[in-house]
Design an enzyme around this catalytic site. Structure first.
Site, PDB file in Angstrom:
ATOM      1  N   LYS A 145       1.012  -1.145  -0.061  1.00  0.00           N
ATOM      2  CA  LYS A 145      -0.267  -0.033  -0.004  1.00  0.00           C
ATOM      3  C   LYS A 145       0.920   1.317  -0.126  1.00  0.00           C
ATOM      4  O   LYS A 145       1.859   1.485   1.038  1.00  0.00           O
ATOM      5  CB  LYS A 145      -0.851  -0.052   1.059  1.00  0.00           C
ATOM      6  CG  LYS A 145      -1.766  -1.128   1.321  1.00  0.00           C
ATOM      7  CD  LYS A 145      -3.216  -0.792   0.707  1.00  0.00           C
ATOM      8  CE  LYS A 145      -4.160  -1.659   0.802  1.00  0.00           C
ATOM      9  NZ  LYS A 145      -5.268  -1.568   0.159  1.00  0.00           N
ATOM     10  N   LYS A 253     -14.279  -7.480  -6.843  1.00  0.00           N
ATOM     11  CA  LYS A 253     -14.597  -8.299  -5.480  1.00  0.00           C
ATOM     12  C   LYS A 253     -15.881  -8.986  -5.690  1.00  0.00           C
ATOM     13  O   LYS A 253     -16.882  -8.311  -5.942  1.00  0.00           O
ATOM     14  CB  LYS A 253     -14.473  -7.309  -4.562  1.00  0.00           C
ATOM     15  CG  LYS A 253     -13.392  -6.499  -4.199  1.00  0.00           C
ATOM     16  CD  LYS A 253     -13.930  -5.361  -2.863  1.00  0.00           C
ATOM     17  CE  LYS A 253     -12.691  -4.873  -2.418  1.00  0.00           C
ATOM     18  NZ  LYS A 253     -11.644  -4.286  -3.378  1.00  0.00           N
TER      19      LYS A 253
HETATM   20 MG   LIG Z   1      -7.332  -1.955  -3.841  1.00  0.00          MG
END
Ligand SMILES: [Mg+2]
Length: 330
Positions: A145, A253
């Site tokens: 990240k 997702k």
């Molecule tokens: Mg992402």
């Protein structure tokens, strides 16, 4: 078909930082279906309202309206405003289409092969050594990240990481929409220079800015760009595809993308380059989502490591339980 519903609460080991503040407990619903012959199958509703799904309360209200005995055809009537419910109830249909989201009799779900699973690295400087244990566990694709600190010091950490890591380590960078246009260009230039494969830079800019920015960098960098927050729901995926087509990688997702069969058809029809990813669901929803990915791979979709390496974020032992055992704990 007989339906039973039980709520679950899973505390995270540490609260997750989100754009909406700290997130401490994952909540959702587990569905248990039993047909006339006594065959049992489980589904999961795992909403993420800040990604555009229904809330848990709306999902629960919907389940309360479904009769305890219902006909599987009724699943087709679940509206698009309830995508997490479409996925959860879809388990009944998916067990036929994808041949076994419901595998109940197995004592415990097979742990996914780390080779096919992208592992999340620690943020900040801890990443420089943080990949080693995960590498030894068999992972080869990693996510880091970025956008959590200013660009310059983060790029310096990145340079140390790629200099130290094996050349066959594959890295994904996820900015969660946190970069400016200038910052994103600096990152892409650095990725192009890296001595190992940078699979993509994910969601460098927020959804409301990235589509106008993409044409500006078209053809300037070798490193691919992936979209995640921009394509949370099926409708968004359709709309974004109309604008940018196959020029990006799509992070999807399944647990919040509605009907899995419709998603599968869309991915195959347009030959999307897709990474399937977790919505922090339990192993019940995860297995159903992974079954979808497996099915698409066997039908020719390019295979990219899955974004489901999330078991270690929870303090419980659910990753090791069968669906039946998990149900009995609720
Ligand atoms: Mg992402």
């Amino acid at each position: 078909m007989r339906l039973d519903v039980r709520p679950y609460r899973r505390p995270f080991r540490q609260p997750l930082r989100t754009a909406h503040g700290p997130w401490e407990v994952r909540e959702g619903l587990i569905l248990r279906f039993e047909d006339e012959s006594g065959q049992v199958c489980f589904g999961e509703i795992a909403p993420l309202p800040w990604f555009g799904t229904e809330t848990l309360e709306q999902a629960r209200a919907f389940c309360d309206r479904v009769p305890r005995h219902f006909s599987p055809e009724q699943i087709n009537a679940i509206p698009d405003s309830l995508p997490a419910c479409q996925f959860g109830f879809g388990a009944v249909r998916d067990r036929v289409a994808f041949s076994s989201a419901c595998q109940l009799k197995q004592p415990s779900p097979q742990p996914p092969d780390p080779l096919n699973m992208c592992a999340l690295l620690p943020t900040g400087a801890a990443v420089i050594e943080g990949w080693q244990g995960l590498w030894q566990a068999g992972h080869r694709t990693f996510k880091w990240k970025i956008g959590v600190a200013p660009v310059e010091p983060e790029l310096a950490i990145f340079q140390q990481l790629v200099a130290a890591a094996p050349s066959d380590l594959r890295l994904r960078l996820d900015a969660n929409g946190g970069l400016t246009a200038e910052g994103a260009a600096a990152w892409l230039a650095e990725c192009d220079r890296a001595p190992l494969t940078i699979e993509f830079l994910e969601q460098p800019l927020p959804p409301d800015r990235i589509l106008d920015w993409l044409p500006q960098v078209q053809g300037q960098f070798r490193t691919a760009i992936a979209l995640d927050e921009s394509v949370a729901t099926f409708r968004q995926l359709q709309q974004v595809y109309e604008r940018v087509g196959n020029r990006v990688v799509y992070v999807v997702k399944p647990a919040i993308a509605g009907c899995s069969q419709r998603l599968a058809d869309f991915c195959l029809q347009h030959r999307l380059d897709v990474v399937f990813s977790s919505a922090l669901e339990t192993p019940i929803g995860r297995n159903q989502a992974m079954q979808l990915a497996q099915t698409l791979w066997t039908q020719g979709m390019a295979k990219r490591a899955l974004g489901f390496g999330i078991g270690h974020w929870f303090a419980d032992d659910w990753q090791t339980l069968s669906a039946t055992a998990l149900w009995e704990q609720l």
